[in-house]
Structure formats: structure tokens, C-alpha cells
Scaffold this motif. Sequence first.
Motif, PDB file in Angstrom:
ATOM      1  N   ALA A  19       0.805  -1.016  -0.117  1.00  0.00           N
ATOM      2  CA  ALA A  19       0.193   0.204  -0.232  1.00  0.00           C
ATOM      3  C   ALA A  19       0.920   1.244   0.029  1.00  0.00           C
ATOM      4  CB  ALA A  19      -1.013   0.174   1.289  1.00  0.00           C
ATOM      5  N   LEU A  20       1.952   1.359   0.859  1.00  0.00           N
ATOM      6  CA  LEU A  20       2.610   2.356   0.884  1.00  0.00           C
ATOM      7  C   LEU A  20       3.614   2.668  -0.412  1.00  0.00           C
ATOM      8  CD1 LEU A  20       4.554   1.960   4.388  1.00  0.00           C
ATOM      9  CD2 LEU A  20       2.693   3.586   3.788  1.00  0.00           C
ATOM     10  N   GLY A  21       3.933   1.568  -1.133  1.00  0.00           N
ATOM     11  CA  GLY A  21       4.763   1.871  -2.473  1.00  0.00           C
ATOM     12  C   GLY A  21       4.086   2.515  -3.479  1.00  0.00           C
ATOM     13  N   PRO A  22       2.740   1.927  -3.743  1.00  0.00           N
ATOM     14  CA  PRO A  22       2.192   2.846  -4.978  1.00  0.00           C
ATOM     15  C   PRO A  22       1.654   4.129  -4.453  1.00  0.00           C
ATOM     16  CG  PRO A  22       1.321   0.648  -4.905  1.00  0.00           C
ATOM     17  CD  PRO A  22       2.411   0.862  -3.725  1.00  0.00           C
ATOM     18  N   GLY A  23       1.390   4.280  -3.086  1.00  0.00           N
ATOM     19  CA  GLY A  23       0.971   5.573  -2.635  1.00  0.00           C
ATOM     20  C   GLY A  23       2.043   6.595  -2.672  1.00  0.00           C
ATOM     21  N   LEU A  24       3.393   6.138  -2.384  1.00  0.00           N
ATOM     22  CA  LEU A  24       4.317   7.024  -2.721  1.00  0.00           C
ATOM     23  C   LEU A  24       4.731   7.708  -4.149  1.00  0.00           C
ATOM     24  CD1 LEU A  24       7.260   5.219  -0.767  1.00  0.00           C
ATOM     25  CD2 LEU A  24       6.171   7.286   0.151  1.00  0.00           C
ATOM     26  N   ILE A  25       3.870   7.131  -5.304  1.00  0.00           N
ATOM     27  CA  ILE A  25       3.851   7.525  -6.436  1.00  0.00           C
ATOM     28  C   ILE A  25       3.363   9.111  -6.563  1.00  0.00           C
ATOM     29  CG2 ILE A  25       2.927   7.335  -8.775  1.00  0.00           C
ATOM     30  CD1 ILE A  25       3.496   4.509  -8.461  1.00  0.00           C
ATOM     31  N   VAL A  26       2.211   9.327  -5.733  1.00  0.00           N
ATOM     32  CA  VAL A  26       1.465  10.306  -5.549  1.00  0.00           C
ATOM     33  C   VAL A  26       2.244  11.497  -5.231  1.00  0.00           C
ATOM     34  CG1 VAL A  26      -0.367  11.820  -4.408  1.00  0.00           C
ATOM     35  CG2 VAL A  26      -0.537   9.257  -4.827  1.00  0.00           C
ATOM     36  N   LEU A  27       3.475  11.291  -4.512  1.00  0.00           N
ATOM     37  CA  LEU A  27       4.431  12.420  -4.060  1.00  0.00           C
ATOM     38  C   LEU A  27       5.328  12.792  -5.050  1.00  0.00           C
ATOM     39  CD1 LEU A  27       5.657  10.906  -0.500  1.00  0.00           C
ATOM     40  CD2 LEU A  27       3.922  12.681  -0.969  1.00  0.00           C
ATOM     41  N   PHE A  28       5.306  12.116  -6.331  1.00  0.00           N
ATOM     42  CA  PHE A  28       6.265  12.105  -7.483  1.00  0.00           C
ATOM     43  C   PHE A  28       5.297  12.572  -8.811  1.00  0.00           C
ATOM     44  CE2 PHE A  28       8.431   9.478  -4.461  1.00  0.00           C
ATOM     45  CZ  PHE A  28       9.595  10.464  -4.067  1.00  0.00           C
ATOM     46  N   GLY A  29       4.781  13.642  -8.834  1.00  0.00           N
ATOM     47  CA  GLY A  29       3.977  14.012  -9.934  1.00  0.00           C
ATOM     48  C   GLY A  29       2.804  13.205 -10.284  1.00  0.00           C
ATOM     49  N   GLY A  30       1.978  12.879  -8.984  1.00  0.00           N
ATOM     50  CA  GLY A  30       0.781  11.975  -9.240  1.00  0.00           C
ATOM     51  C   GLY A  30      -0.273  12.504  -9.727  1.00  0.00           C
ATOM     52  N   ASP A  31      -0.363  13.981 -10.104  1.00  0.00           N
ATOM     53  CA  ASP A  31      -1.486  14.744 -10.509  1.00  0.00           C
ATOM     54  C   ASP A  31      -1.488  14.554 -12.103  1.00  0.00           C
ATOM     55  OD1 ASP A  31       0.896  16.326 -10.779  1.00  0.00           O
ATOM     56  OD2 ASP A  31      -0.305  18.274 -10.601  1.00  0.00           O
ATOM     57  N   ARG A  32      -0.234  13.943 -12.549  1.00  0.00           N
ATOM     58  CA  ARG A  32      -0.336  13.960 -14.217  1.00  0.00           C
ATOM     59  C   ARG A  32      -0.537  12.421 -14.557  1.00  0.00           C
ATOM     60  NH1 ARG A  32       5.768  16.172 -15.147  1.00  0.00           N
ATOM     61  NH2 ARG A  32       5.995  14.610 -13.305  1.00  0.00           N
TER      62      ARG A  32
END
Length: 400
Positions: free
Chosen positions: A146-159
Motif C-alpha cells: 500500500a505504501l509503495g504505490p501511494g508514494l507515487i502520488v508524491l512524485f508528480g501524481g497529478d499527471r
Amino acid sequence: MAPPTRYQVGLLLAQTVVVQAVTFMLRPASAYQALQLDVPASWLGLLGASFAVAPLALAVPAGQAVDRYGERRTALAGAALLAAAGVGFVLLGGTIAGLALASALLGTGHLCAVVAQQALVANATPAGRYDAAFGYYTFAASLGQALGPGLIVLFGGDRPIPDTGAIFLGATVVALPLLATAALLRPSGQHRRATAGRTGGVADLVRTPGVPRALTVSCVVLAAVDVTLVYLPALGAERGIAAGTIGVLLGLRAVASMVSRLLLGRLVAAVGRRRLLIGTVVVSAVGLGALLPPLPFWAMAVVVVVAGLGLGAGQPLTMSFLAESAPPGLRGRAMSLRLTGNRLGQVLIPSTAGFLAAGAGSAGVLACTAVGLAGAAWVATGLHHPARPPAAPPRGGRAE
């Protein structure tokens, strides 16, 4: 052997969380990087298979290494390979060949770490508590997932395509402390006792009644998780869904799996292992099949949660079956045999899914995966709770 202390249990669970977080952060990121390189959708399955090709050949030797040298040394090797994979993504992620090579390193490191962890749980847990112990262990794995994919939000997750370079670098930094946690693990000592006599081998495990069915179910369930990691991002890209939204959905799936795993011991006591396994696999098939039509976010969230609840129980239940079936001194090989079947599924199923994606699209791949899960549920109907293994010593050795 004295039972593990709370410190050792906490250390093992913490290492499990980080291993899975790094892996589940890098795998979707590699899919996004491949899309950024304009890789066709039909190649995404082959990229997913590269995660499993090298470990497929190394799974049984990794189990033998655990049984011979102990869990700690194998966990150290896995931590080193995971860190090396992060470096590989940073330096070589600009080409599809580099992505495939780094994915192979990631799969090998993940394999070594997971075999060591699962063997340590099997060797250090009393026989009557396997379901609860593996439930907690896989709960920690789900937390990392759960933490792994969630960290994607911190790296340009709005694109739709996030900043994969930052994800690769961040995952590498997170992986480095694994070397310290692996070094602090206390091995069970089963490898020293196993050398006193012969305990059989992989062929003996395969002939154990019910083991082939358990391996088949485990293979299909894990491959279904693997397909969602690759093709849910692809589905989002096809339908214009932001990467952050897909990251949230992947995180919801993992959280749902955490819930089913945390309660696994109680659920098995109430329902029974075989019936619980059949029911959860059916639920996961229904959840993935429901992703075929376009859905609003709230409906996708409900469907993914349902699928996650079902997918979460399959792995710990098959681990419990194998841990009870395998004698001391062969549990590392038993877990590696399960992972061999899992890796075989990760090679064949995503590769087949990649060819299907050329005509059916990502939604069609998810629907076909649901059909495979339905078949796995049918296979599980012939799986029965194994009798507790006898306490007789291995030939030439002493009883524990």
C-alpha cells in the motif's frame, strides 16, 4: 529453539514492509516509464515477465540456500540486490532493455528476501499458529504494497505519467536500510540441525497430497496481483485517469488485502481453510471482472476493494498449507517451490496478457484474469486441510 522475541518479530515485519514498498513502488513506475518511452501495450506484459524470468530459475536454489546457510544470509543477499536494482533503474531506465535488466534484478532481490522471511516464519512458529502468523506476515507485506504505490502520488501524481526518475531515486534510498535490518535478523538455526541428516528434497514435496493444487492457486492469485500492477496503470492511461488516482486505487487494493490478512486466523477458525480459500478467490474474480466497463472513481474504488479482500487471503493460506506439510529442514525449499510456481505464473500469464492487450485492451486483460481466478477457485475445491506432519526425526537425525 527459543521463540522469537518481540524485537525480532518487529524487525522481520519492518523488513517485510520495506521490501514490499520498494518493489511495489518500482514496478508501477517501470510501467509508467515504459509508456513514456512509447512502448506498445503488448510489450508491457513482457516487461512484467522480466521481473520473474531470472528468479524462476533461482527460486529453488534460494530455498536450498536458506535451508543450508540460514535465513539471515539469504535476506542480506536479497537486500543487496534490491538496492542494486534501484541503481539500475536510475542509470539504465532510459531504454526498454535497461528497464528489463533492472526489473530482473528487482525480481531476484525480492525473491531472496521473501524466501528468507517466509522460511523464518515457518521455522519459528508453532504448527498450530501458522494461519495467524502468516496472516500477520502478509499483513506487513500488504502494508508495504500500500505504501509503495501511494508514494507515487508524491512524485508528480497529478499527471498521467509521473516523474519516474524521482521515483527510482527515492526507492533506492529507501532500500539501503534493508542491509542493516537483514544483518540484525536472528536465524532460526534450523539450517544447522538439518545438516545432521537427510530430509528429502523438492520431489518429495511435489508428491505430497494437495501440494500441486495449493501451488496452482497460489500461482494464479499472485499473477492476478501482478496483472493489476501493470494493467491498472495502463487502463488509467487509456481512459485518461491521473496517475495519482491509479496510485490511490492500487493502495486501496493493498489496504483491503491487509484487512483480510489481519483477520485471517479468526476467519480460518470460523469458516475453515479450504472454504475460505475458495470464497476469497471467487470474490477476487468478481472484482476484477467488474472493471471491464468504464466506471466512475467511486465504483472503481468499491470494485478494487472487493478484489483486494479476495486476493489478500490466497497467499497466506497456501503458505500455511505448505508450512504444515513440509518437515523441518525443507521449509525453505517448500516456500521456494511455491515461489517457483508463482514466478512461472508471472512469466506466462502477463506475457499472454500482453498479447491479449493488442486486441482486447487493458480492460480485456483484467477480465481474462478474472476467468483464470474462477478456474483457480475450482482447483481449490479439491484442496483439503493437511494433517499435521509427524514429529518423527529425519533419517539419520534427531527429533526437535
